[in-house]
Design a protein around this motif. Sequence first.
Motif, PDB file in Angstrom:
ATOM      1  N   ALA A   1     -20.782 -19.433 -18.615  1.00  0.00           N
ATOM      2  CA  ALA A   1     -22.049 -18.619 -19.391  1.00  0.00           C
ATOM      3  C   ALA A   1     -23.252 -18.657 -18.237  1.00  0.00           C
ATOM      4  O   ALA A   1     -24.156 -17.488 -18.323  1.00  0.00           O
ATOM      5  CB  ALA A   1     -22.477 -19.044 -20.709  1.00  0.00           C
ATOM      6  N   VAL A   2     -23.590 -19.770 -17.670  1.00  0.00           N
ATOM      7  CA  VAL A   2     -24.820 -20.059 -16.862  1.00  0.00           C
ATOM      8  C   VAL A   2     -24.528 -19.022 -15.718  1.00  0.00           C
ATOM      9  O   VAL A   2     -25.615 -18.183 -15.330  1.00  0.00           O
ATOM     10  CB  VAL A   2     -25.257 -21.343 -16.746  1.00  0.00           C
ATOM     11  CG1 VAL A   2     -26.159 -21.381 -15.650  1.00  0.00           C
ATOM     12  CG2 VAL A   2     -25.177 -22.158 -17.774  1.00  0.00           C
ATOM     13  N   LYS A   3     -23.379 -18.952 -14.996  1.00  0.00           N
ATOM     14  CA  LYS A   3     -23.295 -17.990 -13.901  1.00  0.00           C
ATOM     15  C   LYS A   3     -23.429 -16.618 -14.092  1.00  0.00           C
ATOM     16  O   LYS A   3     -23.897 -15.824 -13.695  1.00  0.00           O
ATOM     17  CB  LYS A   3     -21.896 -18.583 -13.147  1.00  0.00           C
ATOM     18  CG  LYS A   3     -22.126 -19.753 -12.462  1.00  0.00           C
ATOM     19  CD  LYS A   3     -20.746 -20.498 -12.048  1.00  0.00           C
ATOM     20  CE  LYS A   3     -20.741 -21.623 -11.716  1.00  0.00           C
ATOM     21  NZ  LYS A   3     -19.559 -22.522 -11.636  1.00  0.00           N
ATOM     22  N   VAL A   4     -22.817 -16.572 -15.391  1.00  0.00           N
ATOM     23  CA  VAL A   4     -22.875 -14.875 -15.938  1.00  0.00           C
ATOM     24  C   VAL A   4     -24.286 -14.496 -16.200  1.00  0.00           C
ATOM     25  O   VAL A   4     -24.690 -13.414 -15.815  1.00  0.00           O
ATOM     26  CB  VAL A   4     -22.021 -14.616 -17.018  1.00  0.00           C
ATOM     27  CG1 VAL A   4     -22.203 -13.229 -17.760  1.00  0.00           C
ATOM     28  CG2 VAL A   4     -20.446 -14.885 -16.485  1.00  0.00           C
ATOM     29  N   ALA A   5     -25.047 -15.191 -16.845  1.00  0.00           N
ATOM     30  CA  ALA A   5     -26.390 -14.945 -16.853  1.00  0.00           C
ATOM     31  C   ALA A   5     -27.301 -14.783 -15.838  1.00  0.00           C
ATOM     32  O   ALA A   5     -28.220 -14.073 -15.514  1.00  0.00           O
ATOM     33  CB  ALA A   5     -27.077 -16.256 -17.876  1.00  0.00           C
ATOM     34  N   GLY A   6     -27.011 -15.764 -14.950  1.00  0.00           N
ATOM     35  CA  GLY A   6     -27.584 -15.838 -13.472  1.00  0.00           C
ATOM     36  C   GLY A   6     -27.193 -14.390 -12.679  1.00  0.00           C
ATOM     37  O   GLY A   6     -28.008 -13.708 -12.278  1.00  0.00           O
ATOM     38  N   LEU A   7     -25.844 -13.701 -12.752  1.00  0.00           N
ATOM     39  CA  LEU A   7     -25.511 -12.589 -12.266  1.00  0.00           C
ATOM     40  C   LEU A   7     -26.083 -11.519 -12.983  1.00  0.00           C
ATOM     41  O   LEU A   7     -26.937 -10.613 -12.301  1.00  0.00           O
ATOM     42  CB  LEU A   7     -24.160 -12.336 -12.265  1.00  0.00           C
ATOM     43  CG  LEU A   7     -23.618 -11.177 -11.808  1.00  0.00           C
ATOM     44  CD1 LEU A   7     -23.711 -10.881 -10.584  1.00  0.00           C
ATOM     45  CD2 LEU A   7     -22.161 -10.878 -12.712  1.00  0.00           C
ATOM     46  N   ALA A   8     -26.217 -11.470 -13.997  1.00  0.00           N
ATOM     47  CA  ALA A   8     -26.742 -10.346 -14.732  1.00  0.00           C
ATOM     48  C   ALA A   8     -28.384 -10.339 -14.720  1.00  0.00           C
ATOM     49  O   ALA A   8     -29.032  -9.439 -14.509  1.00  0.00           O
ATOM     50  CB  ALA A   8     -26.640 -10.503 -16.388  1.00  0.00           C
ATOM     51  N   GLY A   9     -28.856 -11.554 -14.894  1.00  0.00           N
ATOM     52  CA  GLY A   9     -30.311 -11.604 -14.487  1.00  0.00           C
ATOM     53  C   GLY A   9     -30.801 -11.292 -13.302  1.00  0.00           C
ATOM     54  O   GLY A   9     -31.719 -10.493 -13.252  1.00  0.00           O
TER      55      GLY A   9
END
Length: 122
Positions: A61-69
Motif C-alpha cells: 500500500a505504501v509503495k502504490v501510494a508513492g507511485l500514484a502520489g
Amino acid sequence: MRVAFWLTALLFVPLGLYLYFLPPGVSALIGVSPLWLARGSGALLLAWGAFQVAASFRPDAVKVAGLAGGNLLCVAALLPAALRGADVLPPALRSLLLGVSAFLLVLAVVAILSFPSRRGHL
C-alpha cells in the motif's frame, strides 16, 4: 500493478540519465541555465525511477501510494505549464508535455485501481 511501476520507471530512468549527462551545448539550446540544475533534476528522476523498479518486486500500500502520489505530482507540475505555455512553447514540446501528463495520470489510476483493498480480506 507491476506494469504501472515498470512503465513509470521506463519513463523516469532514461529521462534522468539524459538530464544527468546533458551536454552543455544541448543545455544552452533548451535554455537550462545552470547546468547543475539539469544534473540535479536528472539524479532525482533517476533515483525515482530506480525506486519504482525496486518497488515493483514487492508492491504494498505504501509503495502504490508513492507511485500514484509521485505521478500525480508530476502531472500537477507538467499540465499547467503545458496549458499556459501555448504561446511560448513549441507545439511539439507542448504535445509531448500533454502526452507525458496523460501517461502518468493513467499509470497513477491503474496503480490505485489494481491494488486489492484490505476490506475484502477481513
